[in-house]
Scaffold this active site. Structure first.
Site, PDB file in Angstrom:
ATOM      1  N   ASP A 164       0.840  -1.204   0.000  1.00 17.31           N
ATOM      2  CA  ASP A 164       0.000   0.000   0.000  1.00 17.31           C
ATOM      3  C   ASP A 164       0.874   1.253   0.000  1.00 17.31           C
ATOM      4  O   ASP A 164       2.088   1.168   0.170  1.00 17.31           O
ATOM      5  CB  ASP A 164      -0.940  -0.037   1.217  1.00 17.31           C
ATOM      6  CG  ASP A 164      -2.278   0.614   0.926  1.00 17.31           C
ATOM      7  OD1 ASP A 164      -2.348   1.489   0.034  1.00 17.31           O
ATOM      8  OD2 ASP A 164      -3.270   0.276   1.600  1.00 17.31           O
ATOM      9  N   GLU A 197       0.287   0.089  -5.317  1.00 18.83           N
ATOM     10  CA  GLU A 197      -0.709   1.161  -5.372  1.00 18.83           C
ATOM     11  C   GLU A 197      -0.041   2.475  -5.770  1.00 18.83           C
ATOM     12  O   GLU A 197      -0.564   3.557  -5.527  1.00 18.83           O
ATOM     13  CB  GLU A 197      -1.440   1.288  -4.028  1.00 18.83           C
ATOM     14  CG  GLU A 197      -2.006  -0.042  -3.572  1.00 18.83           C
ATOM     15  CD  GLU A 197      -3.308   0.053  -2.807  1.00 18.83           C
ATOM     16  OE1 GLU A 197      -3.918   1.134  -2.757  1.00 18.83           O
ATOM     17  OE2 GLU A 197      -3.724  -0.981  -2.256  1.00 18.83           O
ATOM     18  N   TRP A 198       1.089   2.352  -6.380  1.00 13.89           N
ATOM     19  CA  TRP A 198       1.927   3.482  -6.780  1.00 13.89           C
ATOM     20  C   TRP A 198       1.152   4.509  -7.620  1.00 13.89           C
ATOM     21  O   TRP A 198       1.088   5.689  -7.241  1.00 13.89           O
ATOM     22  CB  TRP A 198       3.145   2.887  -7.459  1.00 13.89           C
ATOM     23  CG  TRP A 198       4.172   3.757  -8.071  1.00 13.89           C
ATOM     24  CD1 TRP A 198       4.209   5.129  -8.109  1.00 13.89           C
ATOM     25  CD2 TRP A 198       5.363   3.289  -8.723  1.00 13.89           C
ATOM     26  NE1 TRP A 198       5.340   5.541  -8.757  1.00 13.89           N
ATOM     27  CE2 TRP A 198       6.067   4.441  -9.148  1.00 13.89           C
ATOM     28  CE3 TRP A 198       5.895   2.039  -9.004  1.00 13.89           C
ATOM     29  CZ2 TRP A 198       7.282   4.351  -9.836  1.00 13.89           C
ATOM     30  CZ3 TRP A 198       7.095   1.950  -9.683  1.00 13.89           C
ATOM     31  CH2 TRP A 198       7.782   3.096 -10.094  1.00 13.89           C
ATOM     32  N   PRO A 199       0.515   4.108  -8.743  1.00 14.69           N
ATOM     33  CA  PRO A 199      -0.184   5.146  -9.527  1.00 14.69           C
ATOM     34  C   PRO A 199      -1.377   5.778  -8.803  1.00 14.69           C
ATOM     35  O   PRO A 199      -1.678   6.958  -9.026  1.00 14.69           O
ATOM     36  CB  PRO A 199      -0.638   4.410 -10.792  1.00 14.69           C
ATOM     37  CG  PRO A 199      -0.529   2.958 -10.501  1.00 14.69           C
ATOM     38  CD  PRO A 199       0.472   2.788  -9.404  1.00 14.69           C
ATOM     39  N   LEU A 200      -2.025   5.017  -7.930  1.00 17.27           N
ATOM     40  CA  LEU A 200      -3.158   5.566  -7.178  1.00 17.27           C
ATOM     41  C   LEU A 200      -2.720   6.762  -6.335  1.00 17.27           C
ATOM     42  O   LEU A 200      -3.391   7.796  -6.288  1.00 17.27           O
ATOM     43  CB  LEU A 200      -3.754   4.476  -6.283  1.00 17.27           C
ATOM     44  CG  LEU A 200      -4.760   4.923  -5.218  1.00 17.27           C
ATOM     45  CD1 LEU A 200      -6.017   5.480  -5.871  1.00 17.27           C
ATOM     46  CD2 LEU A 200      -5.122   3.765  -4.304  1.00 17.27           C
ATOM     47  N   TYR A 201      -1.567   6.624  -5.677  1.00 16.58           N
ATOM     48  CA  TYR A 201      -1.099   7.701  -4.803  1.00 16.58           C
ATOM     49  C   TYR A 201      -0.385   8.807  -5.573  1.00 16.58           C
ATOM     50  O   TYR A 201      -0.295   9.939  -5.111  1.00 16.58           O
ATOM     51  CB  TYR A 201      -0.194   7.132  -3.697  1.00 16.58           C
ATOM     52  CG  TYR A 201      -0.993   6.354  -2.670  1.00 16.58           C
ATOM     53  CD1 TYR A 201      -1.587   7.004  -1.594  1.00 16.58           C
ATOM     54  CD2 TYR A 201      -1.204   4.981  -2.802  1.00 16.58           C
ATOM     55  CE1 TYR A 201      -2.341   6.307  -0.664  1.00 16.58           C
ATOM     56  CE2 TYR A 201      -1.953   4.265  -1.876  1.00 16.58           C
ATOM     57  CZ  TYR A 201      -2.528   4.942  -0.810  1.00 16.58           C
ATOM     58  OH  TYR A 201      -3.292   4.256   0.100  1.00 16.58           O
ATOM     59  N   ASP A 225     -10.734   2.758  -3.538  1.00 16.49           N
ATOM     60  CA  ASP A 225     -11.180   1.453  -3.039  1.00 16.49           C
ATOM     61  C   ASP A 225     -12.597   1.143  -3.495  1.00 16.49           C
ATOM     62  O   ASP A 225     -13.465   2.013  -3.496  1.00 16.49           O
ATOM     63  CB  ASP A 225     -11.212   1.448  -1.502  1.00 16.49           C
ATOM     64  CG  ASP A 225      -9.831   1.396  -0.881  1.00 16.49           C
ATOM     65  OD1 ASP A 225      -8.828   1.447  -1.618  1.00 16.49           O
ATOM     66  OD2 ASP A 225      -9.769   1.314   0.359  1.00 16.49           O
TER      67      ASP A 225
END
Ligand code: NAG
Ligand code: NAG
Ligand code: NAG
Ligand code: NAG
Length: 430
Positions: A164, A197-201, A225
């Protein structure tokens, strides 16, 4: 439309391009097709109080029960292989050697024992950690400990790491952290699928570089999510089609866009909405990670999740992600190129009032004109299995779709004669 690398080209060229388009994926030999399994988060969240909630708390017992059911109820045999722990498994502090340790009340036998148990069932174990100082729920993060944590997980026999991005610090630390953990996992020598979850953040601050991300990750979350609600599934589909030009080509054997868990079998989705989630997750070449309670799941939801024809579309070896080709009124038409020149087609009815609605479209519209040229056989896969027979490339095709439901089709191109009198479904055409 220039979004999909290789679109509109003959099959052989498509295959060649598929090889070149997927070049540069993380070179660990894993996730050649989207991973399938079970992940605790959406259904069980951070349920830590085992005294008050013994059957629902995050504990070794919960995972052992799910492992047993994955085998006895046929989940493993249709492909659901990874049993994955999410946040809240840890003790609040590292041990004296600085290693992560499980909460001793919830995992008294330790993760190594749980992994052995899971492996004895022919399944694989996934675990969770965070690139930053703390996990999203406030447990110890991996920053400063990437090598040690990778070694700990490998030593326990873990097969997948969901990493995460909470508390990531700066964008530079975020990127370095994912790269360093990817290297650390590689250095352990153990096969460990790496879920990022790199691109999400990153996306709120700058455009993610998927060429780079896929070199380090086996799959990656892009968007919020999933919740157990139609509004959430809708938002994920809208986000995906809106951004398809920048994400579809990133997917391929070894690296996948992750629209998050399947919530089928829970409380929030109607039957038609559950059909839509599975159909579109198959079109999107998404990891199929269920989050539900396998101890209490309806036979209908179970049959849907175990539908072998849908799973075959999701797991298609060509490994190309599908995309939306049009939105007309309240209908969305999606397609996914499959191996052998076949196509999966999804027709989604977004209208949330009224009854079933007919959608008529031309097969000449699909696969840039190649999906049914000169002819094709069409199989309806969802919501029910039905042989729709032979069609030619100018046949109008009519499907009737329930509100918020989806009709999923598979079209296999054939060399049958152009004008096929056997096509009894559309006599009005000839
Ligand atoms: C979080 O991590 C950064 C980078 O390693 C470090 O400089 C900082 O002190 C940490 N913050 C806290 C509150 O632990
Ligand atoms: C990543 O690894 C490099 C090389 O070992 C190191 O210099 C850097 O500090 C690491 N970054 C993080 C965020 O751990
Ligand atoms: C580590 O990376 C190398 C080179 O990219 C690759 O050949 C090897 O299979 C990887 N090993 C593991 C365990 O991921
Ligand atoms: C994206 O990453 C790749 C691989 O690291 C790099 O070659 C490319 O220049 C990057 N693109 C951008 C726009 O930064």
């Amino acid at each position: 439309m220039d979004r999909s690398c290789g679109m509109g080209l003959p099959v052989l060229l498509l295959l060649l391009l598929a090889l070149s388009c997927s070049a540069g994926a993380l070179d660990n030999g894993l996730a050649r097709t989207p991973p399938m399994g079970w992940l605790h988060w959406e259904r069980f969240l951070c349920q830590v109080d085992c005294d008050e909630e013994p059957s629902r708390c995050i504990s070794e017992q919960l995972f052992m029960q799910m492992a047993d059911l994955m085998v006895s109820d046929g989940w493993r045999d249709v492909g659901y292989q990874y049993l994955c722990i999410d946040d809240c498994w840890m003790a609040p502090t590292r041990d004296k050697q600085g290693r992560l340790q499980p909460d001793p009340n919830r995992f008294p036998s330790g993760i190594r024992k749980l992994a052995d148990y899971v492996h004895s069932k022919g399944l694989k174990l996934g675990i969770y950690a965070d690139v930053g100082n703390k996990t999203c729920a406030g447990f110890p993060g991996s920053r400063g400990y990437y090598d040690l944590d990778a070694d700990t997980f490998a030593g326990w026999g873990v097969d997948l790491l969901k990493f995460d991005g909470c508390n990531f610090g700066t964008l530079e630390l975020l990127a370095e952290g994912y790269k360093n953990m990817s290297h650390a996992l590689n250095k352990t020598g153990r096969d460990i699928v790496f879920s990022c979850e790199w691109p999400l953040y990153e996306r709120p601050f700058r455009k993610p570089n998927y060429t780079e991300i896929k070199q380090y990750c086996n799959y990656w979350r892009n968007y919020a999510d999933v919740y157990d609600a139609w509004g959430s599934v809708k938002n994920i589909l809208d986000w995906t089609s809106y951004n398809q030009d920048s994400i579809v080509d990133a997917a391929g054997p070894g690296g996948w866009n992750d629209p998050d868990m399947l919530v089928i079998g829970n409380f929030g989705l109607s039957w038609d909405q559950q059909v839509t989630q599975l159909a579109l997750w198959a079109i999107m070449a998404a990891p199929l990670l269920m989050s539900n309670d396998l101890r209490q799941i309806s036979p209908q939801a179970k049959a849907l999740l175990q539908n072998k024809e849908v799973i075959a579309i999701n797991q298609d070896p060509l490994g190309k992600q599908g995309y939306r080709i049009t939105k007309e009124n309240h209908f969305e038409l999606w397609e996914r190129p499959l191996s052998g020149g076949a196509f999966a087609i999804a027709v989604l009815n977004r209208q949330e009032i009224g009854g079933p609605q007919a959608f008529v479209f031309s097969t000449a519209f699909l696969g840039s004109g190649l999906a049914c040229n000169p002819a094709c056989s069409i199989q309806q896969i969802l919501p029910t299995s039905e042989d729709l027979g032979l069609h030619n490339w100018v046949s109008p095709l009519k499907v009737v779709v329930n509100p918020t439901g989806t009709v999923l089709l598979k079209m296999v191109v054939t060399e049958e004669k152009l004008f096929d009198n056997g096509n009894k479904r559309f006599p009005e055409f000839l």
